[in-house]
Structure formats: C-alpha cells, structure tokens
Design an enzyme around this catalytic site. Structure first.
Site, PDB file in Angstrom:
ATOM      1  N   GLU A 285      -6.481 -10.628  -1.113  1.00 24.66           N
ATOM      2  CA  GLU A 285      -7.346 -10.348   0.047  1.00 24.66           C
ATOM      3  C   GLU A 285      -8.811 -10.253  -0.374  1.00 24.66           C
ATOM      4  OE1 GLU A 285      -5.892  -7.047   2.433  1.00 24.66           O
ATOM      5  OE2 GLU A 285      -3.801  -7.496   1.969  1.00 24.66           O
TER       6      GLU A 285
ATOM      7  N   GLU B 125       0.788  -1.255   0.000  1.00 27.04           N
ATOM      8  CA  GLU B 125       0.000   0.000   0.000  1.00 27.04           C
ATOM      9  C   GLU B 125       0.812   1.293   0.000  1.00 27.04           C
ATOM     10  OE1 GLU B 125      -2.725  -0.379   3.342  1.00 27.04           O
ATOM     11  OE2 GLU B 125      -3.830  -2.013   2.397  1.00 27.04           O
TER      12      GLU B 125
HETATM   13  C1  HXH Z   1      -5.788  -4.445   4.025  1.00 27.10           C
HETATM   14  N1  HXH Z   1      -5.892  -3.033   3.885  1.00 27.10           N
HETATM   15  C2  HXH Z   1      -4.441  -4.863   4.622  1.00 27.10           C
HETATM   16  O1  HXH Z   1      -3.534  -5.207   3.592  1.00 27.10           O
HETATM   17  C3  HXH Z   1      -4.559  -6.050   5.558  1.00 27.10           C
HETATM   18  O2  HXH Z   1      -3.306  -6.286   6.153  1.00 27.10           O
HETATM   19  C4  HXH Z   1      -5.575  -5.791   6.633  1.00 27.10           C
HETATM   20  O3  HXH Z   1      -5.644  -6.878   7.553  1.00 27.10           O
HETATM   21  C5  HXH Z   1      -6.882  -5.534   6.007  1.00 27.10           C
HETATM   22  C6  HXH Z   1      -6.941  -4.928   4.800  1.00 27.10           C
HETATM   23  C7  HXH Z   1      -7.089  -2.534   3.220  1.00 27.10           C
HETATM   24  C8  HXH Z   1      -7.370  -1.139   3.624  1.00 27.10           C
HETATM   25  C9  HXH Z   1      -6.719  -0.108   3.027  1.00 27.10           C
HETATM   26  C10 HXH Z   1      -6.939   1.196   3.424  1.00 27.10           C
HETATM   27  C11 HXH Z   1      -7.839   1.475   4.418  1.00 27.10           C
HETATM   28  C12 HXH Z   1      -8.514   0.446   5.025  1.00 27.10           C
HETATM   29  C13 HXH Z   1      -8.276  -0.853   4.609  1.00 27.10           C
HETATM   30  O4  HXH Z   1      -8.015   2.759   4.804  1.00 27.10           O
HETATM   31  C14 HXH Z   1      -9.087   3.440   4.420  1.00 27.10           C
HETATM   32  C15 HXH Z   1      -9.643   4.254   5.342  1.00 27.10           C
HETATM   33  C16 HXH Z   1     -10.743   4.961   5.016  1.00 27.10           C
HETATM   34  C17 HXH Z   1     -11.273   4.872   3.748  1.00 27.10           C
HETATM   35  C18 HXH Z   1     -10.716   4.047   2.817  1.00 27.10           C
HETATM   36  C19 HXH Z   1      -9.623   3.321   3.152  1.00 27.10           C
END
Ligand code: HXH
Length: 344
Positions: free
Chosen positions: A245, A136
């Site tokens: 995922e 990310e």
């Molecule tokens: C994943 N991120 C990770 O890779 C994994 O390690 C984790 O356990 C779960 C999901 C996904 C993700 C990315 C950004 C995010 C939230 C989840 O942040 C945001 C916050 C607000 C709005 C949009 C995205």
C-alpha cells in the site's frame, strides 16, 4: 491510448525485479485507465473486496464492484491481489451476533468465516493469485506486553482466528499465496511483534507465504535504516515480501495543516529524493520482494486527501493530478536502467 505516453513504462523497467501495482476502484479504473494499463502489471481493490463491501448481510453478497475490478485485471492480463479477508474495520456487525442479537459463539463465527472465505476466494480464484488473509492484527501500543490488537475476532474466537483464516483460505484455493499484511511495519517494536506472529504461524505449520508491508510513509518517516532493518528481519522468515500500500505523503503524520492547495516549494524535489532512496533499497532487496503496490496511481485520487485530515489535498504518487510523470517518477525509472548499464 497507452502508446501515446512518452515516458518509459514502470512495469517494463522493473520486469526483472518485482510487479508494480496500484490500488483501484471502479471510478479510477475509468478515470486512470490508460495510466494503469501502461505502467502497472498488478492491481488491488481499494475497498471492494473487504468484508462489508462483499457481504453486508448474512444472506446477501454484493459482488458488482469487485467483479468490475476482476474483469479489468483479466482483460488487461494483470496480476490481482485480494484485500482482505479478516480485519477489524469495514466488517459488518451481523458477523459477530447470534440469532438472538447476543454475542456470536466461537463456532458460529468460525463457520461464517469459513463460508465467507470459500465463497469469495472461490469466486476469484482464476484471477486472484494472492490474498491479504489477515490485516492489521498486531497492536500499536508501545507497552512491551502488548501483542495482538483487541478486536471482536480475538474476543470471540481467541488467538487462533488468525491461523484458522489462513487454513480456510488455503482450503478454498490451495494455489493462492497467502499474506499477513500490516502498517507501521518498519517500527522496530511492531516489526518484532509481526515477526513473532508470523514465526509462530510457520512453527504451527499454518499455510502462510508472504508478509505485506503496507508502507504508508511520508517525506520524513520512517527512516531508511528502519525500512532496511524491517526488510532484513522479515526476509529472515524465508517468505516473500511485498509492499502492499505504498504512498509517500508530503506531510508528517502529526502535521494537521489544511492551507496548501499545491505542494510547497521543494516538496516535490524532496519527494523525488525520498522515492529514489526507497526504490534503491527495494531494488537491492528484489530477491525477497515480489511486488510493490501503490495505494492508488496518481495524485488526482488518494485516500490521503481524507486521512488523517479530512479534505486536505495530498500528492503522494509518481504521477500528478493530470497523470503526467513527476520528478519522483524520473528518479524511480532511473534505478533499473542504471543497474542494467553497470552490468554491461
Ligand atoms: C490501510 N490501513 C488499509 O489496509 C486499507 O484497506 C485502507 O484502504 C487504507 C489503509 C492503514 C491505516 C491503519 C490504521 C489507521 C488508519 C489507517 O488508524 C489510525 C488512526 C489514527 C492514527 C493512526 C492510525
């Protein structure tokens, strides 16, 4: 007992296409054990191999939970994906601070990263065949000039923290397949940025072998056309792709309702159609896709019960809360069967 399930095994149905994976933790290994053993041939640790979980203090490694997952994968003969070495979340503050509590120097941070990667990748090299080395780092901003996400890694090291992480991982296990992993991977703007990053790593001779598409999707987004365009584009890099995922939320991302205690009428049928379209697409591109990992296994446990709305139940998988196959399972199971019949 695994043999007591009546439906056909997903890993067997898809054996000529790609691995079928699930994210697990020590609790789900226990509560979903027979489902996991029957349908899945690949695992990822949901949280247990992240930096904060494994290395909360400079002189303290905490391997217990990760070891439980590695032991289950070895015992079952399942593939294991490592997740993740460099990320802006779930990473401890000590890493970015020097002895006097100020900002760590570039060389200090890189040396800590090298040491962490040597220790962690080295510990599991007998069972982990691929790592999400960097997670990310691409910006979500719609602004055309945005490229990398602001982070302590970028601030302290500069852009080459990404290349360095891949080099350290390759040095720690020359046989491991090394992935760049990201979400919103099918968004055309972000897709092009991810493509540009990976292309530039390849041009610099950085050891990278795959692109991980997180695929946190829902009933409505992204469109199939955008998914296809993303797969096509990343495949042009000449690397293998994995869905790392996958889940299909029954809610649109900005739907913040909290009133459902069971899926609404029609949701599970819509989800079945959606999963069918998705797996048709993945099956079509199976020469480029080496694994499809769900971010969980069955609807009794999903991170989506707490994201983006805390405490709201979701039902994103092919198996329900009691591990029985859902309508979506039937559609997904049909695809390789029908393909085999048409070949004869
Ligand atoms: C994943 N991120 C990770 O890779 C994994 O390690 C984790 O356990 C779960 C999901 C996904 C993700 C990315 C950004 C995010 C939230 C989840 O942040 C945001 C916050 C607000 C709005 C949009 C995205």
């Amino acid at each position: 007992m695994e043999s007591m399930r009546e439906e056909e095994s997903l890993k067997a149905l898809y054996k000529d296409a790609f691995h079928i994976g699930a994210a697990v933790n020590p609790l789900t290994i226990d509560s979903q054990r027979s489902l996991l053993a029957y349908h899945f041939n690949s695992l990822t640790a949901e949280n247990e191999m992240k930096f904060s979980s494994l290395h909360p203090e400079e002189n303290l490694y905490t391997f217990e939970n990760a070891d439980v997952i590695a032991a289950f994968a070895r015992e079952q003969g399942m593939a294991l994906r490592g997740h993740t070495l460099v990320w802006h979340n779930q990473t401890p503050d000590w890493l970015f601070e020097n002895e006097t509590g100020g900002k760590a120097e570039r060389d200090l941070l890189l040396e800590r990263l090298r040491s962490h990667i040597q220790t962690v990748v080295g510990r599991y090299k007998d069972v982990i065949y691929c790592w999400d080395v960097v997670n990310e780092v691409i910006s979500d901003e719609n602004d055309e000039s945005a490229f990398l996400r602001p982070s302590k890694w970028l601030d302290i090291v500069g852009e080459d923290f990404i290349a360095k992480a891949f080099e350290f991982a390759h040095e720690a296990d020359p046989q491991a397949l090394l992935f760049y992993n990201d979400y919103n991977e099918s968004n055309p703007h972000k897709r092009e940025r991810i493509y540009r990053l990976v292309r530039s790593l390849l041009d610099q001779g950085v050891p990278i072998h795959g692109v991980g598409l997180q695929a946190h999707w829902n009933l409505y987004d992204p469109t199939l056309d955008d998914m296809r365009a993303a797969i096509e584009r990343y495949a042009q890099l000449g690397l293998q792709l994995q869905l790392t995922e996958l889940d299909v939320s029954v809610f649109r991302f900005d739907d913040r309702r909290t009133d459902l205690t069971r899926p609404e009428k029609g949701m599970l049928e819509l989800q079945a159609e959606r999963y069918e379209s998705i797996f048709r697409l993945l099956y079509e591109y199976r020469e480029h896709i080496s694994a499809v990992t769900f971010w969980g296994a069955a609807d009794d446990y999903t991170w989506l019960d707490h994201f983006p709305v805390r405490g709201r139940k979701n039902w994103p998988f092919l198996f329900d809360e009691s591990h029985a196959p859902k309508p979506a399972y039937e559609r997904v199971a049909q695809i390789p069967k029908r393909a085999a019949m048409e070949k004869k």
